[in-house]
Design a protein around this motif. Structure first.
Motif, short mmCIF file in Angstrom:
data_model
loop_
_atom_site.label_atom_id
_atom_site.label_comp_id
_atom_site.label_asym_id
_atom_site.label_seq_id
_atom_site.Cartn_x
_atom_site.Cartn_y
_atom_site.Cartn_z
N GLN A 185 -16.22 -0.56 6.35
CA GLN A 185 -15.83 -0.33 4.97
C GLN A 185 -16.60 -1.27 4.04
O GLN A 185 -16.36 -2.47 4.01
CB GLN A 185 -14.32 -0.54 4.80
CG GLN A 185 -13.47 0.21 5.81
CD GLN A 185 -13.75 1.71 5.81
OE1 GLN A 185 -14.11 2.29 4.79
NE2 GLN A 185 -13.56 2.36 6.95
N GLN A 229 -1.12 8.48 2.10
CA GLN A 229 -2.52 8.22 2.49
C GLN A 229 -3.12 9.47 3.14
O GLN A 229 -4.25 9.86 2.83
CB GLN A 229 -2.58 7.04 3.48
CG GLN A 229 -2.04 5.73 2.96
CD GLN A 229 -3.09 4.85 2.30
OE1 GLN A 229 -4.22 5.29 2.06
NE2 GLN A 229 -2.74 3.63 1.99
N ALA A 258 -7.37 -4.02 3.95
CA ALA A 258 -6.31 -3.05 3.63
C ALA A 258 -6.74 -1.63 3.98
O ALA A 258 -5.92 -0.82 4.43
CB ALA A 258 -5.95 -3.15 2.15
N ILE A 259 -8.01 -1.30 3.76
CA ILE A 259 -8.50 0.02 4.15
C ILE A 259 -8.40 0.17 5.67
O ILE A 259 -7.90 1.18 6.18
CB ILE A 259 -9.96 0.23 3.70
CG1 ILE A 259 -10.04 0.25 2.17
CG2 ILE A 259 -10.52 1.54 4.27
CD1 ILE A 259 -11.46 0.28 1.64
N PRO A 281 0.83 -1.21 0.00
CA PRO A 281 0.00 0.00 0.00
C PRO A 281 0.86 1.25 0.00
O PRO A 281 2.05 1.21 0.31
CB PRO A 281 -0.80 -0.12 1.30
CG PRO A 281 0.06 -0.96 2.19
CD PRO A 281 0.75 -1.95 1.28
N GLY A 306 -9.02 1.08 -4.91
CA GLY A 306 -8.06 0.60 -3.93
C GLY A 306 -6.83 -0.01 -4.56
O GLY A 306 -5.70 0.20 -4.09
N GLN A 353 -11.25 7.03 8.62
CA GLN A 353 -11.93 5.74 8.47
C GLN A 353 -13.45 5.86 8.34
O GLN A 353 -14.07 5.14 7.57
CB GLN A 353 -11.58 4.83 9.65
CG GLN A 353 -10.18 4.28 9.65
CD GLN A 353 -10.02 3.06 8.77
OE1 GLN A 353 -10.98 2.38 8.47
NE2 GLN A 353 -8.78 2.78 8.37
N VAL A 375 -9.28 -6.07 0.26
CA VAL A 375 -9.34 -4.62 0.13
C VAL A 375 -9.95 -4.00 1.39
O VAL A 375 -9.48 -2.97 1.88
CB VAL A 375 -10.11 -4.20 -1.13
CG1 VAL A 375 -10.37 -2.70 -1.15
CG2 VAL A 375 -9.34 -4.62 -2.38
N ASP A 419 -6.45 -1.35 7.69
CA ASP A 419 -5.08 -1.40 8.18
C ASP A 419 -4.25 -0.17 7.77
O ASP A 419 -3.31 0.19 8.49
CB ASP A 419 -4.37 -2.65 7.65
CG ASP A 419 -4.90 -3.94 8.25
OD1 ASP A 419 -5.60 -3.86 9.29
OD2 ASP A 419 -4.65 -5.01 7.68
N ASN A 420 -4.59 0.44 6.62
CA ASN A 420 -3.68 1.44 6.05
C ASN A 420 -4.23 2.87 6.00
O ASN A 420 -3.45 3.82 6.02
CB ASN A 420 -3.27 1.01 4.64
CG ASN A 420 -2.53 -0.31 4.64
OD1 ASN A 420 -1.45 -0.43 5.20
ND2 ASN A 420 -3.13 -1.32 4.02
N ALA A 445 -5.50 0.76 -1.05
CA ALA A 445 -5.87 -0.47 -0.36
C ALA A 445 -5.84 -1.63 -1.35
O ALA A 445 -6.87 -2.07 -1.82
CB ALA A 445 -7.26 -0.32 0.26
#
Length: 220
Positions: A145, A16, A172-173, A10, A155, A182, A169, A175-176, A161
Motif C-alpha cells: 500500500q 469496507q 489501517a489499509i 475504521p 482514508g 488488497q 494509514v 488491517d481493515n 483507513a
C-alpha cells in the motif's frame, strides 16, 4: 503537552466490502498513471514523481525511456544525459544523480534486475517506502500500500483507513481492507482521491460510495 488527535474507528467490515466492491465494479483493473515499460523504468518514474505530477513525469520520461530502459543504458546516458531529459521536473539535478546512482547499484549488486524486496528497494538512492510499495504492487503484484496525500485524505475522510500519518494509514489499509481487495486497494483509493474525493471541493455528487461515507462536510 501536545494532545494527540483521536483517531476514529475504521468503517465496519461490511461497509469496507461494499465500498471496494463498488470501486472494483467501476474499475476492475486499476493501474498507475505513470508510464513505464518494465520494473526498472517504474522505479525511475516513481522516484522522479516526488513533488511532481504524473503528467509532468510522463512528459519527461517518454524520451528518456525511449533511449534508456535498462540500468545499463541509463549509465551509458550519464548524469548530463538524464538531466537533459528530466529538467522540466522539480529537483531534476538531484533526481538525475539518484537515477544514475540507483542504476549503478542495480548493475553491480543485482545483475541489472530490480529486486522484489522492500528492504532492497528502499536501500536505493531516491527510493523511499512509498516508491518501494508502488514498485512491489505494480511490477510484482504484491499487496503493498503506497500511501500518498490522496490516499491519506480519502482514508481519513471515509474512515476506510484512518490514521495520524501515512504509516498509520498504510497499516489501517492492511488491517481493515478485506484481503481480496488488497492488491488494488491503493490504486482505487488514489484514483478516487485524485478525481472524486478532491482536497478543496470533493465531488460528492458523483461519488459512488457517498451513502457509505461518514464525511460530514459533503458537497452537493
Amino acid at each position: 503537552m501536545a494532545i494527540q488527535r483521536r483517531i476514529p474507528p475504521p468503517l465496519p467490515f461490511a461497509d469496507q466490502v461494499a465500498i471496494f466492491s463498488r470501486l472494483a465494479e467501476a474499475n476492475p483493473a486499476p493501474e498507475t498513471e505513470l508510464l513505464f515499460v518494465n520494473p526498472f523504468t517504474l522505479v525511475v518514474a516513481v522516484a522522479l514523481s516526488a513533488q511532481a505530477t504524473d503528467v509532468g513525469v510522463n512528459r519527461a520520461t517518454r524520451g528518456l525511456f525511449a533511449v534508456a530502459d535498462t540500468p545499463e543504458k541509463m549509465l551509458e546516458l550519464g548524469i548530463e544525459g538524464v538531466t537533459e531529459h528530466i529538467r522540466t521536473i522539480g529537483l531534476y539535478r538531484q533526481k538525475a544523480k539518484n537515477v544514475i546512482a540507483l542504476s549503478r547499484i542495480l548493475v553491480d549488486d543485482y545483475a541489472g534486475q530490480v529486486p522484489d524486496s522492500r528492504a532492497a528497494l528502499t536501500s536505493l538512492p531516491g527510493v523511499g517506502r512509498k516508491t518501494a510499495n508502488v514498485v512491489l504492487s505494480c511490477a510484482f503484484g504484491h499487496p503493498a500500500q503506497a500511501v500518498d496525500t490522496h490516499i491519506f485524505r480519502v482514508g481519513n475522510r471515509t474512515r476506510i483507513a484512518p490514521g495520524r500519518d501515512v504509516d498509520e494509514v498504510e497499516r489501517a489499509i492492511e488491517d481493515n481492507v478485506p484481503a481480496r481487495f488488497q492488491t488494488h486497494a491503493h490504486h482505487w483509493l488514489i484514483l478516487h482521491g485524485r478525481y472524486v474525493c478532491q482536497a478543496r471541493k470533493p465531488r460528492c455528487g458523483i461519488c459512488p460510495i457517498r451513502d457509505l461515507c461518514p464525511y460530514e462536510e459533503k458537497t452537493a
